[in-house]
Design an enzyme around this catalytic site. Structure first.
Site, short mmCIF file in Angstrom:
data_model
loop_
_atom_site.label_atom_id
_atom_site.label_comp_id
_atom_site.label_asym_id
_atom_site.label_seq_id
_atom_site.Cartn_x
_atom_site.Cartn_y
_atom_site.Cartn_z
CB THR A 1 -0.92 0.02 1.24
OG1 THR A 1 -1.54 1.30 1.35
CG2 THR A 1 -0.16 -0.24 2.54
CG ASP A 2 -1.08 4.99 -1.13
OD1 ASP A 2 -1.64 4.38 -0.18
OD2 ASP A 2 -1.65 5.86 -1.81
CD GLU A 3 -3.27 3.75 4.52
OE1 GLU A 3 -3.00 3.60 5.71
OE2 GLU A 3 -4.44 3.78 4.07
CE1 TYR B 1 -3.63 -2.34 5.84
CE2 TYR B 1 -3.33 -0.01 5.31
CZ TYR B 1 -3.48 -1.33 4.91
OH TYR B 1 -3.49 -1.64 3.57
CE LYS C 1 -0.42 -4.38 3.09
NZ LYS C 1 -0.77 -5.73 2.54
#
Ligand code: NAD
Ligand code: DAU
Length: 344
Positions: free
Chosen positions: A129-131, A157, A161
């Site tokens: 994810t870009d997060e 979260y 990741k």
């Protein structure tokens, strides 16, 4: 990777995983698709109804943290390629209960890669994810996430990741596991669980319920139609370089409040349903992907524009209200009450 393959997809009963399963069954008709999913709250087995009728598809209810169960699926199916979608995916839940995020997203990824090492695969692909890049300031529209932007996470979260990504790259360097990683921006489209912004708002509008916008609704996300994400992963499997990270995104930034207003307009309802509630803790300001590496190396780019994709998505939810009702029965009612009941 054009010839006959066995591809094992984890998390295939969830939102993006199920869209990926259907893309494979439609477009790689000589591939066998093995789906492994623990069927957590975020899954709906009816999502896979059409797949379950396909002779090239097999489903295992299994938890990616369960080594014995995962290893015995590998022993039987001997996958050539593994794509790991399975994860706890909702930021708000990670703020309330981080532990399961660390277990599934990190230990589960380790288990999958250990099975890949033992049985040998052509590719392990980690869906990221870009997060992991943290956030960008709202007043710097010139800044984007590149593949070499430092990891700088905000929520449990995104931290879980990022840990999984780092472990994936460590398995490549240390053991020579042939890995790739994609880091995608916010997806929308069919089969997304209604805890996430777009389906939650559609569901609430359809039931004339208040629309809980966090803070002023000015945080920005970069939206990509789910099928475009799935095409990006397929392109990485078929053309990507081992050991590499690819950012996937569509240069489609929108403030949350804009999204909510678009949904209201499409469904012909009044903006008076909008209710501003307290903000998410540690809320990331803005995400924005630079997808030029995937553009250049893989020839990948989004094909569905937001104005079309959001109509397709709303139309899908209107036609699948039974599916939505299944998702919002049971545990969801309790979740909704806890998350939004007393939120001012
Ligand atoms: P989702 O929550 O809709 O689906 C997750 C699926 O994984 C569910 O079917 C669930 O049952 C399964 N699962 C959860 N824990 C499991 C376990 N321990 N063992 C086996 N299966 C388990 O998630 P999603 O939105 O489809 O996201 C899929 C992946 O893509 C995730 O890794 C997520 O981090 C990543 N991602 C999501 C987005 C997005 O916008 N939704 C964007 C970028 C990356
Ligand atoms: O960027 C990729 C990520 O996008 C994925 O890795 C995550 O799995 C996925 O859930 C998504 O994370 P977000 O936190 O951006 O998505 P969410 O739909 O939860 O929220 C989108 C924005 O909308 C965010 O700024 C919070 C806001 N929001 C969300 C909900 C559920 C609201 O204002 N009200 C809400 O009720």
């Amino acid at each position: 990777m054009g010839e006959k393959k066995t591809i094992l997809v984890t998390g295939g009963a969830g939102f993006i995983g199920s869209n990926f399963v259907y893309l494979l069954l439609d477009e790689r008709k000589d591939w066998k698709v093995v789906c492994v999913d623990a069927l957590t709250y975020a899954a709906n087995i009816h999502t896979l109804n059409r797949a379950l009728e396909n002779k090239n598809f097999v489903f295992y209810k299994e938890d990616i943290r369960n080594r014995d169960g995962i290893f015995s699926i590998f022993e039987k199916e001997r996958p050539d390629v593994v794509v790991n979608f399975a994860a706890e995916s909702h930021v708000d839940r990670s703020i309330e209960n981080p532990g399961i995020f660390l277990e599934t997203n990190i230990i589960g990824t380790q288990t999958m890669m250990d099975a890949c090492r033992k049985y040998g695969v052509e590719r392990f692909h980690q869906v990221g994810t870009d997060e992991v890049y943290g956030d960008l300031p709202l007043d710097r529209p010139d800044l984007f996430f590149h593949e070499d932007t430092p990891i700088h996470t905000s929520s449990p979260y995104s931290t879980s990741k990022a840990s999984a990504d780092l472990l994936t790259l460590a398995y490549h360097r240390t053991y020579g596991l042939p890995v790739t990683i994609s880091r995608c921006s916010n997806n929308y489209g069919p089969y997304q669980f209604p805890e996430k912004l777009i389906p939650l708002m559609i569901n609430n509008v359809l039931h004339d319920k208040p629309l809980p916008v966090y803070g002023k609704g000015l945080k920005v996300r970069d939206w990509l139609y789910v099928k475009d994400h799935c095409y990006g992963i397929l392109a990485i499997l078929e053309k990507g370089r081992v050991g590499e990270v690819y950012n996937l995104g569509g240069h489609n930034e929108k403030a949350n409040i804009e999204i909510v207003k678009i949904i209201l307009k499409e469904l012909g309802k009044s903006e008076s349903l909008i209710t501003h509630v307290s903000d998410r803790k540690g809320h990331d300001q803005r995400y924005a992907i630079d997808p030029s590496k995937a553009n250049k190396e893989l020839g990948w780019g989004p094909t569905t524009m937001f104005k079309d994709g959001i109509k397709l998505t709303i139309d899908w939810y209107l036609k699948h209200q039974d599916w939505m009702a299944e998702c919002t029965s049971g545990e969801y009612t309790k979740y909704y009450e806890e998350m939004y009941g007393n939120r001012k």
